[in-house]
Design an enzyme around this catalytic site. Structure first.
Site, PDB file in Angstrom:
ATOM      1  N   PRO A 109       0.832  -1.435   0.004  1.00 12.84           N
ATOM      2  CA  PRO A 109      -0.134  -0.101   0.323  1.00 12.84           C
ATOM      3  C   PRO A 109       0.504   1.216  -0.170  1.00 12.84           C
ATOM      4  O   PRO A 109       1.877   1.462   0.460  1.00 12.84           O
ATOM      5  CB  PRO A 109      -0.790   0.097   1.271  1.00 12.84           C
ATOM      6  CG  PRO A 109      -0.152  -1.143   2.389  1.00 12.84           C
ATOM      7  CD  PRO A 109       0.719  -2.288   1.086  1.00 12.84           C
TER       8      PRO A 109
ATOM      9  N   SER B  51       6.176   1.237   0.486  1.00  9.05           N
ATOM     10  CA  SER B  51       5.895   1.117  -0.785  1.00  9.05           C
ATOM     11  C   SER B  51       7.498   2.010  -2.169  1.00  9.05           C
ATOM     12  O   SER B  51       7.715   1.162  -2.841  1.00  9.05           O
ATOM     13  CB  SER B  51       5.241   1.441  -1.303  1.00  9.05           C
ATOM     14  OG  SER B  51       4.623   3.085  -0.879  1.00  9.05           O
TER      15      SER B  51
ATOM     16  N   ASP C  82      13.930   3.732   5.768  1.00 10.13           N
ATOM     17  CA  ASP C  82      12.829   2.018   5.137  1.00 10.13           C
ATOM     18  C   ASP C  82      13.876   1.605   3.880  1.00 10.13           C
ATOM     19  O   ASP C  82      14.000   0.643   3.923  1.00 10.13           O
ATOM     20  CB  ASP C  82      12.377   3.229   4.338  1.00 10.13           C
ATOM     21  CG  ASP C  82      10.465   3.524   5.264  1.00 10.13           C
ATOM     22  OD1 ASP C  82      11.102   3.392   6.680  1.00 10.13           O
ATOM     23  OD2 ASP C  82      10.161   4.396   4.716  1.00 10.13           O
TER      24      ASP C  82
ATOM     25  N   GLY D 223       3.052   3.911   5.850  1.00  6.84           N
ATOM     26  CA  GLY D 223       3.859   2.851   6.570  1.00  6.84           C
ATOM     27  C   GLY D 223       4.451   2.125   6.385  1.00  6.84           C
ATOM     28  O   GLY D 223       5.436   0.933   6.593  1.00  6.84           O
TER      29      GLY D 223
HETATM   30  O1  PMV Z   1       8.154   5.292   5.397  1.00  7.83           O
HETATM   31  P1  PMV Z   1       7.199   5.812   6.938  1.00  7.83           P
HETATM   32  O2  PMV Z   1       5.641   6.114   7.358  1.00  7.83           O
HETATM   33  O3  PMV Z   1       7.423   3.860   7.607  1.00  7.83           O
HETATM   34  O4  PMV Z   1       8.098   6.878   7.770  1.00  7.83           O
HETATM   35  C1  PMV Z   1       8.875   6.640   8.071  1.00  7.83           C
HETATM   36  C2  PMV Z   1       9.387   6.152   9.546  1.00  7.83           C
HETATM   37  C3  PMV Z   1       9.630   7.590  10.664  1.00  7.83           C
HETATM   38  O5  PMV Z   1      10.517   7.794  11.581  1.00  7.83           O
HETATM   39  C4  PMV Z   1       8.131   8.706  10.796  1.00  7.83           C
HETATM   40  C5  PMV Z   1       9.932   8.695   9.495  1.00  7.83           C
HETATM   41  C6  PMV Z   1      12.033   8.498   8.852  1.00  7.83           C
HETATM   42  O6  PMV Z   1      12.314   9.316   7.798  1.00  7.83           O
HETATM   43  O7  PMV Z   1      12.092   7.671   9.786  1.00  7.83           O
END
Ligand code: PMV
Length: 310
Positions: free
Chosen positions: A97, A104, A148, A101
């Site tokens: 999705p 993707s 990520d 979070g």
């Molecule tokens: O991409 P997401 O929605 O899983 O968010 C990443 C995690 C955050 O800590 C909110 C942002 C980051 O750059 O680490």
């Protein structure tokens, strides 16, 4: 022709505070995948990128300088020493999705980089992939922590601190997670920007919350290393309370969290940027079905059950 894949991901504990130098733990989710296929095209055709799931068709020589998939393609070609645009058709597919979070964007870029290196017959390590994908993530997120691209490129549960080499968790006791999607898209850039403005206005308060999150992440690591699921569930709940005080939770997320806990989850929290997107619940074999049903009844668009470790 070369095809490569990359997994989705969840942040188990530590999101947002990780942007401010605190540790976080993330894990790949292999039930959701991004796939990239590079095919040779007719001589002179140039390089085109098709991502049907996001309705995107790019010609590399015409793409804007800040288009993330073009950025990562150009960087990968430069790293390979390819100066002339290759005649390729690149197809991207993903069932992860978007803006929820689950990484993707990082997964699409990771699959793309691997397919480009594969098409050139070059073996590429996870650290190189991660560094290239980080550059494209900057266009999605502004100033991402790097968690990520790291977890998606390494494809293993990791302990992550910005600027330090990631620590993969080699021997992890099996954990069962239910991941439920609110169906509400919430770009990470917006929630990260919201927290940054709040931090700028009251740095002492927010630094104290980030320190509390760091303590939760450390306690979660100890629980994971001891295979203590009950203790890990408590840390999920503690992390959720701190994310509530950061202002990144929401009513639809709280509804899913309450449903999961009432059905017997050991703990539950939002995962990723928050506001919308996904939540995670720590479940056991004897509660997984009830929690899945409760999440569906509480409005989840999709529930994925994944096992980490074991
Ligand atoms: O991409 P997401 O929605 O899983 O968010 C990443 C995690 C955050 O800590 C909110 C942002 C980051 O750059 O680490």
């Amino acid at each position: 022709m070369f095809t490569a894949t990359a997994p989705g991901k969840v942040i188990l504990v530590g999101e947002h505070a990780v942007v401010y130098g605190r540790p976080a733990i993330a894990a790949p989710v292999w039930q959701t995948l991004a796939t990239a296929t590079v095919r040779p095209a007719a001589p002179g055709a140039g390089c085109s990128i098709f991502a049907r799931d996001i309705d995107l068709h790019l010609r590399l020589n015409e793409a804007a300088a800040e288009e993330p998939l073009a950025v990562v393609t150009r960087l990968a070609l430069a790293q390979l020493g390819i100066n002339q645009e290759p005649d390729w058709q690149i197809d991207l597919r993903s069932d992860i999705p978007i803006a929820s979070g689950m990484g993707s964007g990082a997964a699409l870029s990771t699959a793309l980089v691997r397919a480009i290196f594969g098409q050139c017959g070059v073996v590429v390590d996870a650290a190189t992939v991660s560094a290239l994908v980080y550059e494209s993530e900057r266009f999605y997120h502004g100033a991402p922590s790097g968690i990520d691209n790291t977890v998606v490129a390494y494809g293993q549960p990791i302990w992550f601190v910005t600027g330090q080499p990631p620590e993969p968790f080699a021997a992890l006791a099996p954990l069962l997670l239910a991941i439920a999607d609110t169906g509400i898209r919430s770009p990470t850039k917006e929630t990260v920007g919201y927290v940054r403005r709040a931090w700028q206005q009251d740095p002492n308060r927010y630094e104290a919350i980030f320190d509390e999150i760091a303590a939760v992440v450390k306690a979660a690591r100890r629980a994971m290393e001891h295979g203590d699921r009950a203790a890990l569930g408590k840390q999920f709940d503690a992390n959720q309370m701190l994310l509530e005080s950061l202002g990144v939770s929401s009513a639809p997320l709280r509804k899913l969290l309450a449903g999961a806990r009432a059905a017997g989850a050991l703990g539950a929290k939002l995962s990723g940027g928050g506001r919308g997107g996904n939540m995670i619940a720590l479940v056991q074999e004897d509660t997984v079905n009830a929690v899945q049903d409760a999440l569906a009844a509480a409005g989840a668009r999709r529930v994925i059950v994944t096992q980490l470790g074991g």
